[in-house]
Scaffold this motif. Structure first.
Motif: not given
Length: 211
Positions: A172-179
């Motif tokens: 039910t969730s997903m985390t990502r890191q980006y510039d």
């Protein structure tokens, strides 16, 4: 004197046997047809029922309440170098670097160097680097459809769609890191509900992702 029995007329005999054969054949055909009719009806009924089960409605309940929680952290790094100039060349005499991180409401990007001249051939360079990272967590409520195999998360940007990931059927969730520069693409997320029978249900788009 005994009277001679009349001999049968071959043509008449053929006519009687031919008529009888036609009658018997017709009766057999009717009997066979009557015997086969229930089987034929059962076969048609079964195939119709199978088609009804396999086709269904053709709709998949999408994931709901799709939203993105995002925050940005800006890191500032300052690198200081001191140099001494000699007749035969230049030598670095000192070096230092410090970094600090703070939350940011916008994307901050910087890379600049400033030179400061001193006495006796000495000078100092100060390089300042600022970079901002985006931490985004997509959240959604699960589809209510049966036989869900997973979800496909897609970012819709001004440059076109970008597939982010395909988490499992109970995620039910997903985390990502980006510039944080990606915030300039005005991304919104949508989630496709995937099933083992090939149908897909697409959610409504999320809020625009910003710092």
């Amino acid at each position: 004197m005994t009277a001679a029995l009349p001999l049968p007329d071959p043509a008449a005999a053929r006519g009687r046997w031919g008529t009888r054969a036609l009658v018997v054949g017709a009766a057999l055909a009717v009997a066979l047809l009557a015997a086969e009719t229930p089987a034929a009806n059962a076969t048609f009924s079964d195939s119709a029922a199978a088609r009804s089960v396999s086709v269904g409605t053709g709709t998949v309940a999408p994931a709901t309440q799709v939203r993105v929680d995002a925050s940005c952290l800006a890191t500032t790094t300052v690198i200081t170098r001191t140099f001494q100039t000699y007749p035969w060349g230049i030598q670095q005499t000192s070096y230092s670097a410090t970094s600090t991180t703070a939350s940011s409401r916008s994307n901050v990007e910087l890379d600049e160097t400033v030179r400061t001249d001193g006495a006796n051939g000495q000078y100092t360079t100060t390089r300042t680097i600022k970079d901002t990272e985006l931490y985004a967590t997509a959240r959604w409520d699960l589809s209510t459809s049966a036989r869900v195999t997973g979800y496909r998360v897609t970012a819709h940007t001004i440059y076109g769609p970008v597939m982010i990931g395909e988490p499992g059927p109970v995620t039910t969730s997903m985390t990502r890191q980006y510039d944080a520069s990606v915030t300039g693409w005005s991304p919104r997320l949508s989630i496709d509900t995937l099933t083992d029978y090939g149908w897909v249900g697409t959610s409504r788009s999320s809020n625009v992702v910003t710092c």
